[in-house]
Design an enzyme around this catalytic site. Sequence first.
Site, PDB file in Angstrom:
ATOM      1  N   SER A  16       0.836  -1.200   0.000  1.00 60.98           N
ATOM      2  CA  SER A  16       0.000   0.000   0.000  1.00 60.98           C
ATOM      3  C   SER A  16       0.868   1.246   0.000  1.00 60.98           C
ATOM      4  O   SER A  16       1.980   1.242   0.558  1.00 60.98           O
ATOM      5  CB  SER A  16      -0.850  -0.029   1.278  1.00 60.98           C
ATOM      6  OG  SER A  16      -1.466   1.215   1.493  1.00 60.98           O
TER       7      SER A  16
ATOM      8  N   TYR B  95      -2.063  -1.142  10.926  1.00 58.32           N
ATOM      9  CA  TYR B  95      -2.316  -1.738   9.602  1.00 58.32           C
ATOM     10  C   TYR B  95      -1.155  -1.398   8.653  1.00 58.32           C
ATOM     11  O   TYR B  95      -0.593  -2.272   7.990  1.00 58.32           O
ATOM     12  CB  TYR B  95      -3.638  -1.215   9.015  1.00 58.32           C
ATOM     13  CG  TYR B  95      -3.731  -1.481   7.530  1.00 58.32           C
ATOM     14  CD1 TYR B  95      -3.958  -2.755   7.046  1.00 58.32           C
ATOM     15  CD2 TYR B  95      -3.525  -0.444   6.606  1.00 58.32           C
ATOM     16  CE1 TYR B  95      -3.994  -3.004   5.678  1.00 58.32           C
ATOM     17  CE2 TYR B  95      -3.564  -0.687   5.242  1.00 58.32           C
ATOM     18  CZ  TYR B  95      -3.792  -1.969   4.778  1.00 58.32           C
ATOM     19  OH  TYR B  95      -3.808  -2.200   3.429  1.00 58.32           O
TER      20      TYR B  95
ATOM     21  N   LYS C 223       1.991  -3.782   6.605  1.00 57.91           N
ATOM     22  CA  LYS C 223       2.409  -3.767   5.195  1.00 57.91           C
ATOM     23  C   LYS C 223       3.906  -3.482   5.092  1.00 57.91           C
ATOM     24  O   LYS C 223       4.632  -4.123   4.331  1.00 57.91           O
ATOM     25  CB  LYS C 223       1.614  -2.705   4.413  1.00 57.91           C
ATOM     26  CG  LYS C 223       0.138  -3.012   4.291  1.00 57.91           C
ATOM     27  CD  LYS C 223      -0.100  -4.249   3.443  1.00 57.91           C
ATOM     28  CE  LYS C 223      -1.556  -4.663   3.429  1.00 57.91           C
ATOM     29  NZ  LYS C 223      -1.773  -6.009   2.884  1.00 57.91           N
TER      30      LYS C 223
END
Length: 338
Positions: A125, A150, A154
């Site tokens: 992302s 979150y 990644k």
Amino acid sequence: MNILVTGGAGFIGSHTLIELYRAGHTAVVVDNLCNSNSESLRRVEGIVGVDGIPFYRTDIRDREGLERVFAMHRLDACIHFAGLKAVGESVERPWEYYENNISGTLVLVDVMRRHGCKNIIFSSSATVYGDPAEIPISERCPKGRCTNPYGWTKSMLEQVLTDIQRADPEWNVVLLRYFNPVGAHPTGRIGENPNGIPNNLMPYITQVAIGKRPELGVFGNDYPTPDGTGVRDYIHVVDLANGHVCALKAIERACGLGIYNLGTGHGYSVLEMVRAFERVNGVKIPYCVKPRRAGDIAACYSDPAKAERELGWKAKFGIDEMVRDSWNWQRLNPDGYN
Ligand code: NAD
Ligand code: WQD
């Protein structure tokens, strides 16, 4: 190639399945359905005209379950979408995010290498850039401090997969950094199916349009952007799906490690998105300005040149198709797959 698609019942996974079949590949899907519905897979089958895409309702943390899948199928590569993705929830439940996303990926990669399958495309992302050092953001831009767990999953998983590839050059690892995926399949049969109140802009707009929410809250109009609202690089999910097909070609050429932005290179503000939606779809979106949302940055858009140069991939859809297809999906499926 025969591709293991983890998280294949989800938003981006289901659209990618269609493009995989269109390009002549086949797929095996693993998904625990914690944020999706297997109806998406039935619809994918209808769109591509294939009966019975193999599907296993399995958690990627379940080693025995994954072993069974690898014992049943010869798999050439994995496109790894499975993961939890709600930014706000990750702040409240960090352990669950680290455990699901990181432990799950470690188990998956271990089972893959035991079965000699050393090709992986990972859903990363733009969030790994943090508050970016430069805009447009190219892959040369350093990774930054993520603002939530979150994002850290990644960033950490990119490092894990990079180190694994460095230690064993038989691996081909492609890290795809998505910008802001929106839209839906032009048939209106599959699309984004958020649980509860949407966190992201586009599903919120479509729920206002269909009358489920009274108005859109615009999070801040005092950013240093042309109209004061946040600017993002929205990308049509079908373009994003095709990026994975191009990444598979790189894997077939034995690319080693590849890191690519998948974006259009154009930034649109919140109010530009609202106006485009109204203009294309002829639906009014009432909105009110609210305070800035914690963790948001002013502007984020990609330099997608590397993906074009090395993968031969370029986004084809513009903002009009994005807002048209998002609305088409919502209008035809007011309650998603439910
Ligand atoms: P999604 O929630 O629709 O799809 C993820 C799928 O993974 C769901 O079907 C869910 O049931 C499944 N899943 C989650 N944990 C699992 C587990 N432990 N075992 C098996 N299945 C599991 O999300 P999406 O928007 O399609 O995102 C796909 C991937 O792309 C995710 O990794 C996400 O973090 C990443 N990504 C998404 C965006 C975005 O804005 N949508 C942006 C950048 C990156
Ligand atoms: C876009 C713009 C908001 C909702 C998130 C994740 C990122 C990635 C994509 C997974 C911002 C504004 C939003 C609303 C608003 N996901 N907005 N009212 O924050 O760029 O990225 O999704 O990897 O990691 O952080 O996307 O759609 O939430 O917001 O005004 O109700 O819309 O402030 O400027 P974001 P978003």
